[in-house]
Design an enzyme around this catalytic site. Sequence first.
Site, PDB file in Angstrom:
ATOM      1  N   PHE A 164       0.982  -1.754  -0.114  1.00 12.17           N
ATOM      2  CA  PHE A 164      -0.066  -0.335  -0.039  1.00 12.17           C
ATOM      3  C   PHE A 164       0.612   1.399  -0.378  1.00 12.17           C
ATOM      4  O   PHE A 164       0.616   2.467  -0.211  1.00 12.17           O
ATOM      5  CB  PHE A 164      -0.671   0.232   1.020  1.00 12.17           C
ATOM      6  CG  PHE A 164      -0.665   1.093   2.007  1.00 12.17           C
ATOM      7  CD1 PHE A 164      -0.863   1.638   2.757  1.00 12.17           C
ATOM      8  CD2 PHE A 164       0.239  -0.392   3.572  1.00 12.17           C
ATOM      9  CE1 PHE A 164       0.380   1.993   4.442  1.00 12.17           C
ATOM     10  CE2 PHE A 164       1.108   0.317   4.326  1.00 12.17           C
ATOM     11  CZ  PHE A 164       0.932   1.211   4.902  1.00 12.17           C
ATOM     12  N   LYS A 165       1.867   1.050   0.142  1.00 10.24           N
ATOM     13  CA  LYS A 165       2.814   2.641   0.171  1.00 10.24           C
ATOM     14  C   LYS A 165       3.253   2.641  -1.076  1.00 10.24           C
ATOM     15  O   LYS A 165       4.335   3.654  -0.775  1.00 10.24           O
ATOM     16  CB  LYS A 165       3.782   2.295   1.623  1.00 10.24           C
ATOM     17  CG  LYS A 165       3.461   1.580   2.856  1.00 10.24           C
ATOM     18  CD  LYS A 165       3.995   1.658   3.681  1.00 10.24           C
ATOM     19  CE  LYS A 165       3.656   1.656   5.037  1.00 10.24           C
ATOM     20  NZ  LYS A 165       4.661   1.045   6.185  1.00 10.24           N
TER      21      LYS A 165
END
Length: 434
Positions: A106-107
């Site tokens: 997700f980063k």
Amino acid sequence: MKYYSTNKKAQLASLETAVVKGLAEDRGLYMPQTIKKLPKSFFDDIDKMSFQEIAYTVADAFFGEDVEAEALKQIVYDTLAFDCPVVPVEDNIYSLELFHGPTLAFKDVGARFMARLLGYFIKKEGSDELVNVLVATSGDTGSAVANGFLGVDGIHVYVLYPKGKVSNIQECQFTTLGKNITAIEVDGVFDDCQRLVKTAFMDDELNKHMRLTSANSINVARFLPQAFYYFYAYAQMKRMGKADNLVMCVPSGNFGNICAALFGHAMGLPVKRFIAANNENDVFFQYLRTGEYKPQPTKQTLANAMDVGDPSNFARIYDLYGGSHERITSLISGFTITDPGIMSTMRYCHDTTGYVLDPHGACGSQALKDELKEGESGVFCETAHPAKFKEKVDAILSTDIAIPERLAAFMRGTKQSIPMSSDFEELKSFLMSR
């Protein structure tokens, strides 16, 4: 837009200063002075918009005063060259798959956005001075930042990570790149890495020697773009007729991701409530129960990217709600799960639905199963592809998870890292020699 420090002792800063400096001089985290409400018409039409269109609208509310419109649009569209679908898992429980970016975590959105925004400001100021990015990682931040900034002119990245406490695949994603990426293997835990980074920003001699910034979620350009996810999740749930009484559950370590979701809520995102899912590092869970914030020594768990005993972004959440425990608990509930619970959740989900959870997503999934109320729909963040934790997942599920080629390519590289103690003077000496 001006940015103030959560410690309230630093001067107001521009967006450029907040992004380039990362941390305020009083050691506080930067916060925007105002949070713009998005119009009702945006939410009326959001289910008809693409991910990029939604994200640009949100980004414009955050950054539009400080970045030229076409440049901001280009940054957003370059950042979001992938989708993040909402996938049904069980009755009224959905997975928001945030692992379709370059490093399958997700980063990627925050890292890619920050790399492009920082590049924009460097080009705008026309300086030849090298910008040095220091980033501490408990797992996925290092790979996302390293790959987001790889090859970007005028920027060198130093990734600090705890020795033996990230997965092999995660480690390969930032230790095999070379070029403008340097990996530093710290003999300690994540909180030691984070402390080293924060101390570096406050060291006058080091800051005179080199220009430093951070790409952790302490940087506004890293955590704010993660709000895009929650608007897009809402849009997808609205298309399915499931947007009423919506609960968002976020597996939480350093709390940058849920902090971005809360900023989205402050902008008008119609989410009923949020759940912060912790592993055994449950300092926020205990705060919700008692009203007292007491940092703890980090405990090593299966969900290693959430192994944080003193989450930085608690300061932002506390500030966002004026320090009111009542306001925070009225919107956010907590959940904590042990390693045996994580394993049990992963096995049950796989056996009954065929869906493969990674250990972090399992924390969020179980939180919804336990906490969802009648008439609510829940979305949990599946924060990384399960293959990033292949050894753990295979052992728990008795499977042989296929490794996507993007990950396999990293594993064929040669590890290049610099071993270091958790003593700041050793890190300072190394950086002063650069």
